[in-house]
Design a protein around this motif. Sequence first.
Motif, short mmCIF file in Angstrom:
data_model
loop_
_atom_site.label_atom_id
_atom_site.label_comp_id
_atom_site.label_asym_id
_atom_site.label_seq_id
_atom_site.Cartn_x
_atom_site.Cartn_y
_atom_site.Cartn_z
N UNK A 145 33.70 42.67 44.30
CA UNK A 145 35.14 43.09 44.13
C UNK A 145 35.76 42.01 43.29
N UNK A 146 35.69 40.91 43.85
CA UNK A 146 36.25 39.74 43.02
C UNK A 146 35.73 39.35 41.91
N UNK A 147 34.53 40.04 41.41
CA UNK A 147 33.77 39.55 40.18
C UNK A 147 33.02 38.27 39.94
N UNK A 148 32.86 37.76 41.23
CA UNK A 148 31.99 36.51 41.56
C UNK A 148 30.37 36.72 41.30
N UNK A 149 29.72 36.17 40.68
CA UNK A 149 28.35 36.18 40.54
C UNK A 149 27.58 35.98 41.77
N UNK A 150 26.60 36.34 41.93
CA UNK A 150 25.68 36.02 42.98
C UNK A 150 26.01 36.42 44.37
N UNK A 151 27.05 37.35 44.70
CA UNK A 151 27.52 37.69 45.74
C UNK A 151 28.09 36.49 46.55
#
Length: 332
Positions: A145-151
């Motif tokens: 949801x935050x758009x951060x790669x790799x979870x």
Amino acid sequence: MRRLRKFFIAALLLLVAAAAAGWWWLERPLPLRGERVEVSIEPGTTPREVVRLWREAGVDAPPELLYQWFRWSGQARKIRAGSYEIGPGTTPRDLLHKMVRGDEVLENLRLIDGWTFRQVRQALVDAPNMKQTIQGLTDEQVAKLLGLPGGVVEGHVFPDTYAYSRGVSDMTVLRRAVAAMSRRVAEAWPTRAEGLPLPDAEAALVLASIVEKETGTAGDRGRVAAVFINRLKLGMPLQSDPTVIYGLGTKFDGNLRRTDLTTDTPWNTYTRAGLPPTPIAMPGLASLQAVLRPDPSKALYFVARGDGSSVFSDNLDDHNRAVNQFQKGQRK
């Protein structure tokens, strides 16, 4: 003509009286049904709906009169969304000006350097008047949801104090904190010293999180960073206790044992070489800067004195002597 003149004079007197009454009303305190009256105005709320919200919350003013004041002031469309609070003595003029200025009631959320994302989540839950939206979501779902790669959210939230309006969502505040960390990293990365064994800014963030957890005194931060940089250059294991603790997760009971150091996890820097796969906490700006420009030092070891500071050693013999002096018998 005499009658017409009298009519105009009477009309003028009525207008003057009405204006005087209106002025008097604008300067009179609004009657309230309580000591404090609070209202949250969502974006897109019309001026008439704003009046209704204040009436329902406890302002006993004639709604049509209040609406006409908003309208004829020419500022009705300038009312800002937000959370507002008024008390005794607030006049209709004060009320409108407060909403036009955006003079909101704000809460504060403090995120501490070195906290894990688990602690951040708890702080969001405990935050007063914050809308909860991420409870029940995994860290990986939040990262998406935050758009951060790799979870991965860990380490990507900047520790700071965030002011927020009442009723704002936890995700809104998280987005601000993630954007703040992204800016700090983007600004700091180009200032890095030459020859660092860090392939990218993400690696710097990972190491900064370790330095954050390992530093007990601010004055030692640059030397702590130098130890880990020196170890990475030589291919030595980082052997950082906080990484082991992070890998143990909820299994850690507050007492780090020798057996824990040999329990392999992706974050155990005793059993695995190089940097762990993710940050282990939120590093502050000072730790990030220390990693990118560490103090000049050949030290490869450090041990805590017990007062927050550390003893640094260039070789294993000196380190062992420091361990015997300051920490012998502390780990079982």
